[in-house]
Design an enzyme around this catalytic site. Structure first.
Site, short mmCIF file in Angstrom:
data_model
loop_
_atom_site.label_atom_id
_atom_site.label_comp_id
_atom_site.label_asym_id
_atom_site.label_seq_id
_atom_site.Cartn_x
_atom_site.Cartn_y
_atom_site.Cartn_z
N SER A 96 0.85 -1.18 0.00
CA SER A 96 0.00 0.00 0.00
C SER A 96 0.88 1.23 0.00
CB SER A 96 -0.91 0.00 1.23
OG SER A 96 -1.73 1.14 1.24
N HIS A 100 2.19 12.20 -0.77
CA HIS A 100 1.68 13.56 -0.57
C HIS A 100 2.79 14.55 -0.93
CE1 HIS A 100 -2.08 12.45 1.37
NE2 HIS A 100 -1.44 11.65 2.20
N HIS A 110 -2.40 7.39 -4.66
CA HIS A 110 -2.49 6.21 -3.82
C HIS A 110 -2.47 4.98 -4.72
CE1 HIS A 110 -5.51 3.07 -2.62
NE2 HIS A 110 -4.71 3.00 -1.58
N ASN A 112 -2.45 0.45 -4.36
CA ASN A 112 -2.56 -0.69 -3.46
C ASN A 112 -2.71 -1.96 -4.29
OD1 ASN A 112 -4.78 -2.57 -1.90
ND2 ASN A 112 -3.28 -1.68 -0.51
N ARG A 114 -3.11 -6.19 -3.40
CA ARG A 114 -3.26 -7.09 -2.26
C ARG A 114 -3.80 -8.45 -2.71
NH1 ARG A 114 -6.89 -2.96 -2.19
NH2 ARG A 114 -9.09 -3.53 -2.43
N HIS A 179 -21.03 11.61 2.18
CA HIS A 179 -21.50 12.69 3.04
C HIS A 179 -21.19 14.07 2.47
CE1 HIS A 179 -17.32 12.05 4.22
NE2 HIS A 179 -17.31 13.26 4.77
N GLY A 262 -6.48 -5.78 14.09
CA GLY A 262 -5.43 -5.58 15.07
C GLY A 262 -4.09 -5.23 14.46
#
Length: 308
Positions: A96, A100, A110, A112, A114, A179, A262
């Site tokens: 990842s 900036h 960005h 990524n 995986r 939002h 975690g």
């Protein structure tokens, strides 16, 4: 189609090589002292290495993570679209990256890539690839947007004519702040739960997406990195970075997966920008370059057929 340990090892080897290759290329692009490396272990299983640059010649903050973790139960963020996998043990590995730049005319980006394996006793492992790359400009330039998306399309072309439109649209839909009713940037490619083509083709596609990231980003950097800027541009950059933070903390599946499983908080939140501002109900003045970002670039549109 079932996979074996040789397949899983091949993905891990590639991701580690990708981690090293991006580190080397971005160190050269920045021109400064480079990244610091920080290895970590996850108490519940696995670990990784975070490579972070702060105060570079190009990048105000940049990070590239490699992680390989495992656990007894997939977290909710990984089973939201596949509830039948809830309760399975998992192995997850990935690279990842968030960049900036200091100069507001150079976009944040960005990437990524995986790979997940979900396992349950007596059943065949369920696996999938995910990832992509997207661009978040603060000042929009048509030639940059067209180049970015044409390169993204090139990554997809060997895999069928429907792949770029599908993953481009998925990116537009995913990197959207509901939002705020606005996209985070101008998109790129996004894919997840990818297993439908079989292991080899899905693996080849992830490699193609990763191979096209630097050719998509570096020409934009080289065009914009020496553009003069002042307090006005930096203030707008800090304001728009607030949208980046909002998306990552509210919606981003990778962030949610890391926190729910975690993971190491410092590495998970490495993606956040170093300087960010929120301004109450601020609106750009019509006719300004800041307003142009909203009207011409922060809208889902087709770029590959656009004239530069």
């Amino acid at each position: 189609m079932p996979i074996n340990q040789t397949d899983i090892d091949a993905v891990e080897t590639w991701l580690r090589q990708l981690h090293d290759g991006l580190t080397k290329s971005l160190t050269s692009l920045d021109g400064g002292t480079g990244f610091i490396a920080d290895s970590w272990d996850r108490p519940a299983g696995g670990g990784g290495e975070s490579r972070v640059m702060e105060g570079g010649q190009l990048f105000e903050k940049a990070g590239i993570n490699f992680s390989l973790v495992h656990g007894e139960r997939l977290p909710p963020s990984a089973t939201a679209s596949r509830p039948k996998l809830a309760g399975r043990a998992f192995r997850a590995m990935g690279v990842s990256m968030v960049l900036h730049p200091t100069n507001p005319y150079v976009p944040t980006t960005h990437g990524n890539w995986r790979f997940f394996v979900a396992e349950s006793p007596g059943e065949a492992p369920v696996w999938w690839f995910g990832g992509g790359f997207d661009l978040t400009p603060y000042y929009g330039f048509r030639e940059d947007a067209v180049h970015w998306h044409r390169t993204a399309r090139s990554a997809c072309q060997p895999f069928g004519p429907d792949v770029y439109p599908r993953f481009k649209r998925w990116c537009d839909d995913y990197f959207f702040l509901k939002h705020r009713d606005e996209p985070r940037g101008i998109g790129g490619l996004f894919y997840d739960d990818l297993s439908e083509w079989g292991f080899e083709k899905c693996f080849d596609f992830s490699r193609s997406a990763a191979d096209h990231f630097l050719p998509a980003y570096i020409p934009i950097v080289e065009r914009r990195r020496h553009t003069p800027f002042g307090d006005r541009e930096r203030a707008f950059q800090a304001y728009r970075r607030g949208r980046y933070v909002e998306f990552n903390l509210v919606y981003d599946r990778g962030t949610l997966f890391g926190l729910q499983s975690g993971g190491r908080t410092e590495s998970i939140l490495m993606s956040l920008p170093p300087v960010v501002h929120w301004r109450y109900d601020w609106q750009p003045t019509p006719g300004t370059p800041e307003h142009n970002l909203y009207t011409e670039f922060l809208t889902a549109r087709e770029w590959v057929g656009t004239s530069t």
